[in-house]
Design a protein around this motif. Structure first.
Motif, short mmCIF file in Angstrom:
data_model
loop_
_atom_site.label_atom_id
_atom_site.label_comp_id
_atom_site.label_asym_id
_atom_site.label_seq_id
_atom_site.Cartn_x
_atom_site.Cartn_y
_atom_site.Cartn_z
N UNK A 57 39.29 54.45 35.77
CA UNK A 57 38.10 54.53 34.79
C UNK A 57 37.27 53.19 35.08
N UNK A 58 35.86 53.13 34.66
CA UNK A 58 35.30 51.86 35.11
C UNK A 58 35.79 50.68 34.43
N UNK A 59 36.42 50.66 33.27
CA UNK A 59 36.96 49.66 32.73
C UNK A 59 38.05 48.90 33.71
N UNK A 60 38.86 49.44 34.32
CA UNK A 60 39.90 49.04 35.26
C UNK A 60 39.22 48.34 36.50
N UNK A 61 38.14 48.98 37.04
CA UNK A 61 37.36 48.25 38.04
C UNK A 61 36.51 47.14 37.73
N UNK A 62 36.07 47.21 36.11
CA UNK A 62 35.20 45.89 35.68
C UNK A 62 36.25 44.86 35.60
N UNK A 63 37.42 45.16 35.02
CA UNK A 63 38.32 44.00 35.08
C UNK A 63 38.93 43.50 36.22
N UNK A 64 39.04 44.31 37.36
CA UNK A 64 39.23 44.00 38.88
C UNK A 64 38.28 42.92 39.38
N UNK A 65 36.96 43.26 39.04
CA UNK A 65 35.92 42.54 39.63
C UNK A 65 35.91 41.19 38.92
N UNK A 66 36.18 41.08 37.48
CA UNK A 66 36.28 40.01 36.57
C UNK A 66 37.49 39.16 37.27
N UNK A 67 38.53 39.55 37.52
CA UNK A 67 39.82 38.91 38.12
C UNK A 67 39.29 38.28 39.69
N UNK A 68 38.71 39.10 40.35
CA UNK A 68 38.36 38.54 41.67
C UNK A 68 37.38 37.49 41.69
N UNK A 72 38.12 33.57 42.73
CA UNK A 72 37.07 32.85 43.81
C UNK A 72 36.60 31.63 43.16
N UNK A 73 36.19 31.58 41.85
CA UNK A 73 35.86 30.26 41.25
C UNK A 73 37.05 29.29 41.30
N UNK A 74 38.39 29.50 41.03
CA UNK A 74 39.54 28.72 41.15
C UNK A 74 39.79 28.08 42.50
N UNK A 75 39.31 29.10 43.77
CA UNK A 75 39.51 28.74 45.15
C UNK A 75 38.35 27.77 45.37
N UNK A 76 37.22 27.72 44.99
CA UNK A 76 36.07 27.21 45.34
C UNK A 76 36.06 25.63 44.72
#
Length: 79
Positions: A57-68, A72-76
């Motif tokens: 589902x698109x919701x799962x991919x959206x959640x994965x993108x948010x998590x990534x 990335x923000x935390x690592x930077x």
């Protein structure tokens, strides 16, 4: 060995034991059809073939993108 055992049933769910430092899988399993505890070699008339289920589902991919993005923000910000 019969093939219609709880080992190959889709209604089988794992149980976890709690220890002082975390959780671990127990040797018993839970049957959602019979609402009972079972082991791997048990069998019953409610056996279901295991199938591969995909959640595309698109919701799962959206959640994965948010998590990534969050990772990335935390690592930077750490450097």
């Amino acid at each position: 060995m019969p093939t219609r055992t709880c080992r190959t049933c889709n209604a089988r769910r794992p149980l976890y034991k709690r220890y002082t430092c975390g959780y671990d899988r127990a040797k018993l399993y839970y049957c959602v059809v019979r609402d009972d505890l079972t082991d791997m070699e048990s069998s019953c008339g409610e056996w279901r073939k295991r199938g591969i289920e995909y959640d595309l589902t698109s919701q799962r991919f959206d959640k994965a993108e948010q998590d990534i993005r969050y990772i990335m923000e935390q690592l930077l910000t750490e450097t």
